[in-house]
Design a protein around this motif. Structure first.
Motif, PDB file in Angstrom:
ATOM      1  N   LEU A   1       1.379  -3.332   1.902  1.00 18.14           N
ATOM      2  CA  LEU A   1       0.724  -2.014   1.916  1.00 18.14           C
ATOM      3  C   LEU A   1       1.651  -0.955   1.597  1.00 18.14           C
ATOM      4  O   LEU A   1       1.372   0.110   1.179  1.00 18.14           O
ATOM      5  CB  LEU A   1       0.411  -1.708   3.446  1.00 18.14           C
ATOM      6  N   ARG A   2       3.073  -1.199   1.718  1.00 15.82           N
ATOM      7  CA  ARG A   2       4.079   0.063   1.564  1.00 15.82           C
ATOM      8  C   ARG A   2       4.260  -0.106  -0.062  1.00 15.82           C
ATOM      9  O   ARG A   2       4.512   0.792  -0.822  1.00 15.82           O
ATOM     10  CB  ARG A   2       5.140  -0.184   2.345  1.00 15.82           C
ATOM     11  N   GLY A   3       4.586  -1.396  -0.494  1.00 19.01           N
ATOM     12  CA  GLY A   3       5.175  -1.491  -1.955  1.00 19.01           C
ATOM     13  C   GLY A   3       4.251  -1.993  -2.915  1.00 19.01           C
ATOM     14  O   GLY A   3       4.622  -1.947  -4.165  1.00 19.01           O
TER      15      GLY A   3
ATOM     16  N   ALA B   1       2.498  -1.106 -10.454  1.00 17.80           N
ATOM     17  CA  ALA B   1       2.356  -0.044 -11.823  1.00 17.80           C
ATOM     18  C   ALA B   1       3.460  -0.348 -12.718  1.00 17.80           C
ATOM     19  O   ALA B   1       3.268  -0.082 -14.005  1.00 17.80           O
ATOM     20  CB  ALA B   1       2.758   1.393 -10.974  1.00 17.80           C
ATOM     21  N   LEU B   2       4.503  -1.081 -12.144  1.00 19.48           N
ATOM     22  CA  LEU B   2       5.535  -1.331 -13.150  1.00 19.48           C
ATOM     23  C   LEU B   2       5.206  -2.777 -13.901  1.00 19.48           C
ATOM     24  O   LEU B   2       5.520  -3.099 -14.893  1.00 19.48           O
ATOM     25  CB  LEU B   2       7.147  -1.343 -12.486  1.00 19.48           C
ATOM     26  N   ALA B   3       4.831  -3.658 -12.956  1.00 19.47           N
ATOM     27  CA  ALA B   3       4.518  -5.127 -13.346  1.00 19.47           C
ATOM     28  C   ALA B   3       3.471  -5.221 -14.447  1.00 19.47           C
ATOM     29  O   ALA B   3       3.794  -6.183 -15.370  1.00 19.47           O
ATOM     30  CB  ALA B   3       4.644  -5.896 -12.178  1.00 19.47           C
ATOM     31  N   VAL B   4       2.442  -4.562 -14.045  1.00 19.94           N
ATOM     32  CA  VAL B   4       1.269  -4.754 -15.109  1.00 19.94           C
ATOM     33  C   VAL B   4       0.720  -3.448 -15.264  1.00 19.94           C
ATOM     34  O   VAL B   4      -0.514  -3.332 -15.721  1.00 19.94           O
ATOM     35  CB  VAL B   4       0.189  -5.553 -14.234  1.00 19.94           C
TER      36      VAL B   4
ATOM     37  N   ASN C   1      -2.468   0.416  -1.720  1.00 24.53           N
ATOM     38  CA  ASN C   1      -2.396   2.320  -1.372  1.00 24.53           C
ATOM     39  C   ASN C   1      -2.878   2.758  -2.689  1.00 24.53           C
ATOM     40  O   ASN C   1      -2.294   2.953  -3.786  1.00 24.53           O
ATOM     41  CB  ASN C   1      -0.763   2.518  -1.342  1.00 24.53           C
ATOM     42  N   LEU C   2      -4.337   2.885  -2.741  1.00 25.26           N
ATOM     43  CA  LEU C   2      -4.981   3.109  -4.129  1.00 25.26           C
ATOM     44  C   LEU C   2      -4.660   4.569  -4.402  1.00 25.26           C
ATOM     45  O   LEU C   2      -4.576   4.961  -5.634  1.00 25.26           O
ATOM     46  CB  LEU C   2      -6.479   3.018  -3.635  1.00 25.26           C
ATOM     47  N   ALA C   3      -4.284   5.710  -3.609  1.00 25.91           N
ATOM     48  CA  ALA C   3      -3.918   6.727  -3.790  1.00 25.91           C
ATOM     49  C   ALA C   3      -2.459   6.723  -4.683  1.00 25.91           C
ATOM     50  O   ALA C   3      -2.535   7.405  -5.748  1.00 25.91           O
ATOM     51  CB  ALA C   3      -3.792   7.826  -2.753  1.00 25.91           C
ATOM     52  N   GLU C   4      -1.781   5.932  -4.088  1.00 28.18           N
ATOM     53  CA  GLU C   4      -0.429   5.942  -4.818  1.00 28.18           C
ATOM     54  C   GLU C   4      -0.420   5.267  -5.999  1.00 28.18           C
ATOM     55  O   GLU C   4       0.179   5.774  -7.021  1.00 28.18           O
ATOM     56  CB  GLU C   4       0.599   5.194  -3.916  1.00 28.18           C
TER      57      GLU C   4
ATOM     58  N   PHE D   1       2.242   4.882   9.494  1.00 32.04           N
ATOM     59  CA  PHE D   1       2.202   5.141   7.915  1.00 32.04           C
ATOM     60  C   PHE D   1       1.227   4.065   7.279  1.00 32.04           C
ATOM     61  O   PHE D   1       0.510   4.701   6.259  1.00 32.04           O
ATOM     62  CB  PHE D   1       3.671   4.705   7.398  1.00 32.04           C
ATOM     63  N   LEU D   2       1.006   3.017   7.841  1.00 30.72           N
ATOM     64  CA  LEU D   2       0.052   1.908   7.417  1.00 30.72           C
ATOM     65  C   LEU D   2      -1.474   2.578   7.720  1.00 30.72           C
ATOM     66  O   LEU D   2      -2.106   2.397   6.808  1.00 30.72           O
ATOM     67  CB  LEU D   2       0.109   0.650   8.084  1.00 30.72           C
ATOM     68  N   ALA D   3      -1.714   3.103   8.932  1.00 33.31           N
ATOM     69  CA  ALA D   3      -2.895   3.624   8.999  1.00 33.31           C
ATOM     70  C   ALA D   3      -3.148   4.795   8.120  1.00 33.31           C
ATOM     71  O   ALA D   3      -4.295   5.229   7.763  1.00 33.31           O
ATOM     72  CB  ALA D   3      -2.985   4.266  10.662  1.00 33.31           C
ATOM     73  N   TRP D   4      -2.281   5.585   7.745  1.00 33.04           N
ATOM     74  CA  TRP D   4      -2.323   6.722   7.007  1.00 33.04           C
ATOM     75  C   TRP D   4      -2.621   6.256   5.582  1.00 33.04           C
ATOM     76  O   TRP D   4      -3.418   6.802   4.794  1.00 33.04           O
ATOM     77  CB  TRP D   4      -1.336   7.718   6.911  1.00 33.04           C
TER      78      TRP D   4
END
Length: 397
Positions: free
Chosen positions: A68-70, A76-79, A97-100, A140-143
């Motif tokens: 969830l965090r990473g 974004a970098l790997a693919v 984390n779709l928004a991120e 953080f995970l809930a958010w």
């Protein structure tokens, strides 16, 4: 008839697996950072049953907090080159984390997305199983779940129970903010949400039968080896019943990531020859054979939003014995439910007279049939058709 497709081909890239399926239809990207159990089942099922040109991007199903965090930053970098391609639609689980990801891969901002919640961090860990420090850390995970739902055009849950729990917990979280609570967020998520269970792949059990059986009742535990399934309560009840001289046989399936609860190591020698199978069965055909072996599937879950493992066992002919709580009353007849915390009392008469559990259960069979791909495929096709309706592939070049 199912659409023709090429065999899936996978390739690793920093532990990212990319698989492709289908030759016709919309270009759909499925991102699953936690490809395990029901998460994996939905990836495979959609690519098999819903006609499209699928590209599945998955990470191994472990370290769920880190996923969830990473995962968004890693993908974004790997693919990144793959994410920049034109897509008609994006499907992801709540483990992303779709928004991120949309911020780090802005081309995806033009792609309509469906966020699917197998579970959510609003109502997890299970009540009474986390201290205040862990709950504060997991805010953080809930958010992250909340902003993923905000960023998606469509939100789907595997049960109405989970949908209601998510919205209630989100409302409580938003009400507790000191200021700047996002206006109208809860109403917007509710308006675009739907209930779509993960369908079970009944074809995996084709040709298997349940021969007549005699002797002690055969019990099944096929859940994750995690604390939210409360294995302590399950094995404590079995210990009580064994102490009363009641006979039974047991298959303990399921899997665990990380360190399983200590009760599993203690229960194995205590059960002795009663335990006929202990541990996960990787081969799906062999897994279904054990489901057909069993008479009764038991749950002591503290958290359950759908229970695909129970549905599979019921489809194989097991009678379910489930807490009168969580999602279970939504899916199964009252006769299959017991008061939470009273498993031993509910199980004792069935052990004493196994024929009670082995009698045909048409109502439970219908409940499982409603969760198969045959029943749910039209709803899934309609939902994804709605997602991709519009201007066709987005040209990011």
């Amino acid at each position: 008839d199912k659409p023709s497709r090429k065999p899936m081909v996978g390739m690793g890239r920093n532990e990212v697996i990319i698989q492709r399926a289908g030759e016709d239809g919309p270009r759909l990207l499925f991102i699953e950072p936690y490809a395990n159990a029901s998460h994996r089942a939905l990836c495979d099922g959609l690519s098999r049953h819903v006609p499209a040109r699928w590209t599945l991007v998955t990470l191994p199903g472990r370290h769920f907090r880190w996923r969830l965090r990473g995962a968004a930053s890693h993908l974004a970098l790997a693919v990144g080159d793959l994410l920049r391609q034109p897509w008609d639609g994006l499907v992801c689980s709540g483990m992303l984390n779709l928004a991120e990801l949309r911020g780090l891969a802005p081309e995806l901002g033009q792609t309509p997305a469906l966020a699917y919640f197998h579970e959510n961090q609003m109502a997890y860990p299970a009540p009474g199983r986390a201290d205040a420090r862990q709950r504060e850390r997991d805010l953080f995970l809930a958010w992250t779940n909340l902003t993923t739902a905000q960023a998606a055009q469509q939100v789907a849950f595997n049960s109405d129970y989970q949908r209601r729990e998510f919205l209630a917990a989100a409302g409580a979280l938003l009400a507790a903010l000191p200021d700047a609570a996002p206006p109208g967020l809860l109403e917007a998520i509710a308006a675009k949400s739907a209930v779509l269970p993960v369908p079970l792949e009944a074809s995996e059990a084709a040709g298997l039968e349940r021969p007549p059986r005699v002797g002690p009742l055969r019990l099944l535990w096929n859940h994750r080896w995690h604390q939210d399934k409360d294995p302590e309560a399950f094995f404590a009840a079995l210990g009580d019943l064994a102490g009363q001289g009641l006979e039974f046989e047991l298959a303990v399936l399921g899997f665990g990531s990380g360190r399983p609860p200590e009760v599993f190591a203690a229960a194995r020698p205590a059960l002795g020859e009663r335990a006929r199978q202990w541990g996960a069965v990787a081969d799906r055909r062999e897994y279904w054979r054990w489901l057909h072996w069993a008479d009764l599937v038991v749950s002591t879950a503290l958290q359950e939003n759908q229970g695909l493992a129970v549905a599979e066992a019921v489809w194989a002919g097991c009678r379910p014995l489930l807490p009168r709580a969580l999602v279970y009353p939504e899916l199964y007849p009252e006769a299959c439910l017991y008061p939470s915390g009273r498993l031993a009392a509910a199980l004792a008469p069935l052990l004493a007279d196994p024929d009670l559990a082995r009698a045909p259960q048409p109502a439970t069979r219908r409940a499982a049939a409603a969760l198969t791909w045959r029943a749910l495929e039209p709803a899934w096709r309609a939902r994804l058709a709605q997602l991709t309706a519009g201007d066709g592939p987005r040209d990011h070049g």
